[in-house]
Design an enzyme around this catalytic site. Structure first.
Site, PDB file in Angstrom:
ATOM      1  N   GLY A 239      34.264   8.055  25.118  1.00 52.02           N
ATOM      2  CA  GLY A 239      35.613   7.544  25.280  1.00 52.02           C
ATOM      3  C   GLY A 239      36.348   7.325  23.974  1.00 52.02           C
ATOM      4  O   GLY A 239      37.584   7.421  23.929  1.00 52.02           O
ATOM      5  N   LYS A 263      42.990   1.133  13.185  1.00 55.70           N
ATOM      6  CA  LYS A 263      42.543   1.809  14.388  1.00 55.70           C
ATOM      7  C   LYS A 263      43.662   1.931  15.423  1.00 55.70           C
ATOM      8  O   LYS A 263      43.734   2.922  16.142  1.00 55.70           O
ATOM      9  CB  LYS A 263      41.358   1.054  14.998  1.00 55.70           C
ATOM     10  CG  LYS A 263      40.082   1.105  14.155  1.00 55.70           C
ATOM     11  CD  LYS A 263      38.936   0.416  14.872  1.00 55.70           C
ATOM     12  CE  LYS A 263      37.662   0.505  14.049  1.00 55.70           C
ATOM     13  NZ  LYS A 263      36.515  -0.147  14.723  1.00 55.70           N
ATOM     14  N   LYS A 264      44.493   0.931  15.522  1.00 52.62           N
ATOM     15  CA  LYS A 264      45.557   0.938  16.526  1.00 52.62           C
ATOM     16  C   LYS A 264      46.743   1.766  16.058  1.00 52.62           C
ATOM     17  O   LYS A 264      47.092   1.766  14.879  1.00 52.62           O
ATOM     18  CB  LYS A 264      45.996  -0.492  16.827  1.00 52.62           C
ATOM     19  CG  LYS A 264      44.958  -1.320  17.558  1.00 52.62           C
ATOM     20  CD  LYS A 264      45.405  -2.764  17.718  1.00 52.62           C
ATOM     21  CE  LYS A 264      46.700  -2.866  18.461  1.00 52.62           C
ATOM     22  NZ  LYS A 264      47.107  -4.267  18.702  1.00 52.62           N
ATOM     23  N   HIS A 290      35.968  -3.476  26.616  1.00 50.26           N
ATOM     24  CA  HIS A 290      35.487  -2.557  27.659  1.00 50.26           C
ATOM     25  C   HIS A 290      35.697  -3.163  29.039  1.00 50.26           C
ATOM     26  O   HIS A 290      34.752  -3.345  29.830  1.00 50.26           O
ATOM     27  CB  HIS A 290      34.013  -2.211  27.441  1.00 50.26           C
ATOM     28  CG  HIS A 290      33.773  -1.339  26.247  1.00 50.26           C
ATOM     29  ND1 HIS A 290      34.057   0.001  26.222  1.00 50.26           N
ATOM     30  CD2 HIS A 290      33.277  -1.643  25.016  1.00 50.26           C
ATOM     31  CE1 HIS A 290      33.743   0.506  25.036  1.00 50.26           C
ATOM     32  NE2 HIS A 290      33.270  -0.475  24.289  1.00 50.26           N
ATOM     33  N   HIS A 337      22.396   2.351  20.509  1.00 50.11           N
ATOM     34  CA  HIS A 337      23.499   1.545  19.982  1.00 50.11           C
ATOM     35  C   HIS A 337      23.110   0.060  19.938  1.00 50.11           C
ATOM     36  O   HIS A 337      23.474  -0.655  19.001  1.00 50.11           O
ATOM     37  CB  HIS A 337      24.743   1.737  20.845  1.00 50.11           C
ATOM     38  CG  HIS A 337      26.016   1.310  20.180  1.00 50.11           C
ATOM     39  ND1 HIS A 337      26.415   1.777  18.943  1.00 50.11           N
ATOM     40  CD2 HIS A 337      26.985   0.430  20.564  1.00 50.11           C
ATOM     41  CE1 HIS A 337      27.564   1.225  18.604  1.00 50.11           C
ATOM     42  NE2 HIS A 337      27.924   0.395  19.570  1.00 50.11           N
ATOM     43  N   GLN A 458      33.042  20.679  21.802  1.00 47.75           N
ATOM     44  CA  GLN A 458      31.861  20.292  22.561  1.00 47.75           C
ATOM     45  C   GLN A 458      30.712  20.016  21.605  1.00 47.75           C
ATOM     46  O   GLN A 458      30.230  20.916  20.923  1.00 47.75           O
ATOM     47  CB  GLN A 458      31.479  21.402  23.545  1.00 47.75           C
ATOM     48  CG  GLN A 458      30.295  21.060  24.427  1.00 47.75           C
ATOM     49  CD  GLN A 458      30.635  19.989  25.447  1.00 47.75           C
ATOM     50  OE1 GLN A 458      31.657  20.058  26.114  1.00 47.75           O
ATOM     51  NE2 GLN A 458      29.787  18.993  25.559  1.00 47.75           N
TER      52      GLN A 458
END
Length: 606
Positions: A239, A263-264, A290, A337, A458
């Site tokens: 995502g 980031k924004k 999330h 993670h 990909q």
């Protein structure tokens, strides 16, 4: 009057050096010059060897003069000059200058000699190579041995022109993006960009029956209006990459403003200071880290229109999108993670207006994080939210009492969660799969009528793919994520059916356009034929009366041919429409309109 000592040698005969040490005079500069001449006249002396010329293999240079007039400026070597008694009599400053001069003369002459010989050898080799190429191409016109100077110059000019053209082409059109460097027109047509992924899905057989409305996902997204795209970001499904595509890789009238180090991004509508995208990289984690389906559906309207009066709030369309991933790969990626220190403690898990209690959602670890945990410990925790995460985040948790497991039996709870996740996924505006990046891009572009600037990539090598697990562990992971496995099978079937449906629809549209072009060309031919007949009649008015009968017969035959042609075209179109699938029903009206326009144009030309 006594003469100075320096002028005495001019009136007297030249001094003869005695054997042994030379006698000093009151004029050291004149004396040193005389001694240098005497030392140079001795056979076998160092100065004589220096005066004879530089060492063998060292040239004098391009513009060098013989060193006969300046014997003191050259010596055989620094060591020989130091050992010579003549060099020891010179002042210290002059000896230093002589050393520097000698060193420069040796290095400069050597470099010039090497450069000259190297260039000569390179030119000789180039001449032979070019001569060989010239003889191979032109055959008897030239050979290596009898190439004259004019041929050499011409060939060299052609080679230099070719190199210059190559350099200019690289500056003007670098990389493979230049259209001039694409030779598909001479070799083969452009390959299908989805072919590499279609090889695995060509043998795809659908297992679920979906209606046409489920397959045809085309959203009338008005970016200038009040519609909003909401991205539901599930952990470790790719995502983050897709979210960056949304803010950095879409062709928009007013692109998102992304600053370096932040980031924004600011994604405003054209002419408004209002966002059209609700995601991590546009609005941040406004509904929690999330946030799942249950949180977003209740939080997003309040966040977007919370400051407005309820009566002034516009009627928005919230288009939810998400990305899914193979459950085993996603589970292993989340474990890796977590090993690196991820906790997602900032997640709110709000349901029915409150977060879960510690009894409803216990923690799997006691410290600050769960870093370094082994895979067995990660799988053994019964409260691990990584188990069936995709089903839980896509379902409506209010249907099962949120995180309270005592509301209904586990089997019934799992069934309700799975059916809710499938329903929400099917009615979403769009969803993609991490394993099919190019198809995901294609379906998003067709759904929202928004094109990406560069194609998706990909990545088959990830952290999860580097984990080697046994077949037993893989089966256990599949058992822990049995709901996700069933949801992913359902999503993959729906995704590939949508892709095939949209591709077939595009092929039908392209075929319809080709048919219209052929009709237009046929009409132009008929129009040209009629115009030529009219011009012939106007140029020969005297013969019109005698040819009226033949002309009328020809016009009748032409009219019959036109009618037969129109009937055949209409019959073929009717036959084609009967063979088409439901996806082509919308194009029938366009085809009939095109036929009517064609008939009207033919009648007008007649």
């Amino acid at each position: 009057m006594a003469l100075p000592a320096c002028a005495a040698p001019a009136l007297r005969p030249p001094l003869q050096p005695e054997r042994g040490a030379p006698a000093r005079t009151t004029c050291p500069r004149r004396h040193s010059r005389v001694e240098a001449e005497l030392a140079a006249s001795r056979p076998g002396s160092v100065a004589a060897s220096v005066r004879a010329g530089p060492p063998r293999g060292v040239s004098l240079g391009f513009n060098s003069q013989p060193l006969l007039d300046e014997p003191l400026k050259a010596s055989s070597s620094l060591a020989g000059a130091v050992r010579a008694p003549l060099f020891a009599l010179l002042p210290r400053g002059r000896r230093r200058r002589m050393r520097d001069l000698r060193r420069r003369w040796d290095l400069g002459s050597l470099c010039r000699a090497l450069l000259t010989r190297g260039l000569a050898a390179l030119g000789h080799s180039l001449k032979h190579v070019l001569g060989a190429i010239f003889s191979k191409i032109f055959g008897p016109l030239a050979s290596v041995g009898n190439m004259d100077e004019k041929s050499n110059k011409l060939l060299l000019a052609l080679v230099m022109l070719f190199l210059f053209a190559v350099i200019v082409l690289q500056y003007v059109c670098p990389g493979t993006e230049c259209q001039l460097l694409r030779l598909q027109a001479f070799t083969s047509p452009m390959p299908d960009p989805y072919r590499s992924e279609d090889e695995s899905s060509a043998r795809f057989l659908p297992h679920y029956n979906f209606s046409r409305s489920d397959l045809l996902r085309k959203v009338d997204f008005d970016i200038k209006g009040d519609d909003l795209i909401v991205f539901l970001h599930i952990q470790k499904t790719g995502g983050t990459t897709f979210g960056r595509h949304l803010v950095r890789n879409i062709q928009l009238e007013q692109p998102c403003e992304c600053r370096v180090g932040q980031k924004k991004c600011t994604c405003h509508r054209p002419g408004k200071r209002e966002t059209w995208l609700f995601s991590r990289f546009s609005t941040g984690w406004s509904c929690g880290l999330h946030a799942d389906w249950t949180e977003l559906t209740s939080c997003v309207p309040a966040v977007v229109d919370g400051k407005r009066d309820a009566r002034l709030r516009p009627s928005r369309n919230f288009h939810y999108i998400t990305i899914l991933r193979d459950p085993v790969s996603r589970y292993l990626s989340e474990w890796r993670h977590v090993q690196r220190g991820a906790t997602w403690k900032a997640s709110l898990h709000v349901c029915d207006g409150r977060p879960p209690t510690s009894e409803e959602l216990p923690s799997c670890y006691t410290g600050d994080d769960w870093s370094g945990c082994p895979l067995k410990e990660f799988m053994d925790c019964p409260y691990n939210l990584a188990n069936n995460r995709q089903v839980r985040m896509l379902s409506d948790l209010t249907l099962v009492g949120c995180y309270n497991l005592s509301v209904m039996p586990e089997k019934q709870r799992n069934k309700v969660l799975l059916e809710s996740a499938k329903s929400n996924l099917k009615h979403m505006a769009f969803f993609g799969l991490t394993e099919y990046q190019r198809k995901t891009q294609y379906l998003f572009e067709k759904t929202f009528n928004m094109n990406f600037i560069s194609p998706f990539t990909q990545y088959n090598t990830t952290r999860a793919s580097s984990v080697e697990i046994s077949e037993e562990i893989q089966k256990r992971i599949e058992g822990l994520n049995f709901l996700d496995m069933e949801l992913y099978s359902y999503a993959k079937d729906l995704f590939l059916q949508r892709y095939q449906f949209m591709r077939q629809k595009d092929h039908q549209e392209a075929r319809r356009k080709r048919q219209e072009q052929r009709k237009f060309l046929k009409g132009r031919i008929l129009q040209t034929h009629f115009q030529s007949q009219i011009q012939g009649q106007s140029q020969n008015p005297s013969q019109n009366q005698s040819q009226n009968a033949n002309l009328n017969a020809t016009q009748n035959v032409t009219q019959n041919l036109i009618q037969n042609l129109i009937q055949n075209l209409s019959q073929k179109e009717n036959q084609g429409s009967q063979k088409q699938n439901p996806g082509q029903e919308q194009s029938d009206s366009n085809t009939s309109n095109g036929t009517n326009d064609y008939i009207g144009s033919v009648e007008k030309w007649r």
